[in-house]
Design a protein around this motif. Sequence first.
Motif, short mmCIF file in Angstrom:
data_model
loop_
_atom_site.label_atom_id
_atom_site.label_comp_id
_atom_site.label_asym_id
_atom_site.label_seq_id
_atom_site.Cartn_x
_atom_site.Cartn_y
_atom_site.Cartn_z
N TYR A 178 68.98 127.11 158.16
CA TYR A 178 70.21 127.80 157.79
C TYR A 178 71.39 126.83 157.77
N THR A 179 71.51 126.01 158.80
CA THR A 179 72.60 125.04 158.86
C THR A 179 72.54 124.08 157.68
N GLN A 180 71.34 123.62 157.38
CA GLN A 180 71.17 122.69 156.25
C GLN A 180 71.45 123.38 154.92
N ALA A 181 71.07 124.65 154.81
CA ALA A 181 71.30 125.39 153.57
C ALA A 181 72.80 125.57 153.31
N VAL A 182 73.54 125.90 154.35
CA VAL A 182 74.99 126.08 154.19
C VAL A 182 75.65 124.77 153.80
N GLU A 183 75.23 123.68 154.42
CA GLU A 183 75.79 122.38 154.07
C GLU A 183 75.48 122.03 152.61
N GLN A 213 78.10 121.44 149.35
CA GLN A 213 78.04 120.29 148.44
C GLN A 213 77.95 120.74 146.99
N LEU A 214 77.15 121.76 146.73
CA LEU A 214 76.98 122.25 145.36
C LEU A 214 78.28 122.85 144.82
N ILE A 215 78.97 123.62 145.67
CA ILE A 215 80.24 124.23 145.25
C ILE A 215 81.24 123.15 144.83
N ALA A 216 81.24 122.04 145.53
CA ALA A 216 82.23 120.98 145.28
C ALA A 216 81.97 120.21 143.99
N ILE A 217 80.80 120.44 143.36
CA ILE A 217 80.44 119.71 142.14
C ILE A 217 80.51 120.66 140.96
N PRO A 218 81.41 120.49 140.02
CA PRO A 218 81.44 121.35 138.84
C PRO A 218 80.08 121.34 138.13
N SER A 219 79.58 122.51 137.79
CA SER A 219 78.24 122.60 137.19
C SER A 219 78.20 123.72 136.16
N PHE A 220 79.14 123.68 135.23
CA PHE A 220 79.13 124.67 134.16
C PHE A 220 77.85 124.51 133.35
N SER A 221 77.41 125.60 132.73
CA SER A 221 76.17 125.56 131.95
C SER A 221 76.21 124.42 130.94
N LYS A 222 75.12 123.68 130.91
CA LYS A 222 74.92 122.47 130.10
C LYS A 222 75.58 121.24 130.72
N GLU A 277 74.48 118.03 135.59
CA GLU A 277 73.89 116.77 136.06
C GLU A 277 74.21 116.49 137.53
N GLY A 278 75.45 116.79 137.93
CA GLY A 278 75.85 116.50 139.30
C GLY A 278 75.11 117.33 140.33
N THR A 279 74.97 118.62 140.08
CA THR A 279 74.25 119.47 141.04
C THR A 279 72.75 119.17 141.01
N ALA A 280 72.22 118.79 139.87
CA ALA A 280 70.81 118.39 139.81
C ALA A 280 70.58 117.18 140.72
N THR A 281 71.49 116.21 140.67
CA THR A 281 71.39 115.04 141.54
C THR A 281 71.50 115.42 143.01
N CYS A 282 72.38 116.37 143.30
CA CYS A 282 72.56 116.83 144.68
C CYS A 282 71.29 117.49 145.22
N ILE A 283 70.66 118.33 144.42
CA ILE A 283 69.42 119.01 144.83
C ILE A 283 68.30 117.99 144.99
#
Length: 355
Positions: free
Chosen positions: A8-13, A17-26, A29-35
Motif C-alpha cells: 500500500y505504501t509503495q502503491a501510494v508513492e 509519481q504518476l500524478i506529477a508526470i503529464p500523461s495525456f493520451s498519446k 512516455e513519462g508515465t510508461a518510464t515511471c511504471i
Amino acid sequence: MDEIKVLYTQAVELLKQLIAIPSFSKEEEGTATCIASFLNKKQIPFQQQGNNIWASNLYFDINKPTILLNSHHDTVKPNSGYHLNPFDPIVIEDKLFGLGSNDAGGCLVSLLACFVYYYHKTDLAYNLIIAATAEEEISGKNGVEALIPQLPPINFAIVGEPTLLNLAIAERGLMVVDAKTVGVAGHAARNEGDNALYKAVKDIEWILQHHFEKVSDLLGPVKMTVTSFSTENTQHNMVPASAEYLIDIRVNELYQFEEVLDTLRANLNAQITPRSTRIKSTLINPNHPIVKAGESLGSICYGSPTTSDKALMPFPALKVGPGDSARSHTADEFIYLLEIEKGIEFYINLLNGVL
C-alpha cells in the motif's frame, strides 16, 4: 497483513509519481518510464510495446490459463475548473488529489500491488499478466487493442476502473453514425427544389420517438441522440440540396451494431455511414467464477453506462476498482487513501477466489 501494508505504501508513492508526470493520451512516455522503473526496482522483467508496459508472473506456465490485469496510465486534460495544481500530488484530509488519481491511477497502482503480491507464488491455478496501457481515454488504437495480439491467449481480464469496488459486468457500446439527406437545390421564393433539411428533420423526429424493443435489466434501453446538424447553405434564399447530422448511439448488450444500423436504414431518409463501431457493448456471464468471487466479497453486479478498454477485449472481462466514476474528469480530482488500501486487499482476495 504487513506485506499488504508495505505494498500500500509503495502503491501510494507510485501514484504520486504518476500524478506529477503529464500523461495525456498519446503522450504517456513519462508515465510508461515511471511504471517500468517501478517494475525494475521489484526485479520484475517487463516488456514494452509503444507506451504499453506488461509483465507476467515468475512461474508463468503456458499450459495454464491466463488472467489479464489491466488498467490505463493516460489521462484527459485538466478542465478549467481546477483550483489545485493538477500535477501536484497533494494529500488533504486523507484524500490524494491530482489528475488521474481516481481515473484510473488508484486502480492501476492497486492492480500492480496485487500483481507483485502474487508474482513469486508457485502454486497458482492461473498465470497472471499485468498490463499498464495507453490511450484508454480516447479509445486509441495504440493502447490495449494493439497490445493484445502480443500477449499469450487470455482467458479473462480484470479491468481496473473506479467502480466503488462493485462489479461492472456489462457496459454500453458506443456507435457514432454520420447521416446525410439528399434533396434538390432551388430558390426559396419560387417554391423550387426538394428540401434536404426537411427530410433530416423528419429523420430526427423519428429518432426522438423510436424505442428499441429489447431493454436490458443491466443497461436499460438503446439510447440515440442527435448531437450535431448542418447544411451546405450560407444563403438564406436557397433550398439546401443536402443536410448532415450526427447520431450518438449507446447500445445495450442485447443488440449487435448491425441490427441497429439495419433499423436506421429501414426507417430514415438519410444515407447512413457508421463512423465508429469499435466500442462494442459487453457482458461477462454473471455466473463466471471471477464474478462469483467478487460477489462473495460483498460486491454487487451492475451495468456501467461508461465505456472502458473492456470494450476492446475479445475475451470476458470484469470492470472493477477503487475510486468513484462520478469523480472522473472532474476538477480537483481525488481518491481517498483508504480506497487504495481497500482496493489492494480487494484485488488480492478477488484473485484468491480463483487462484
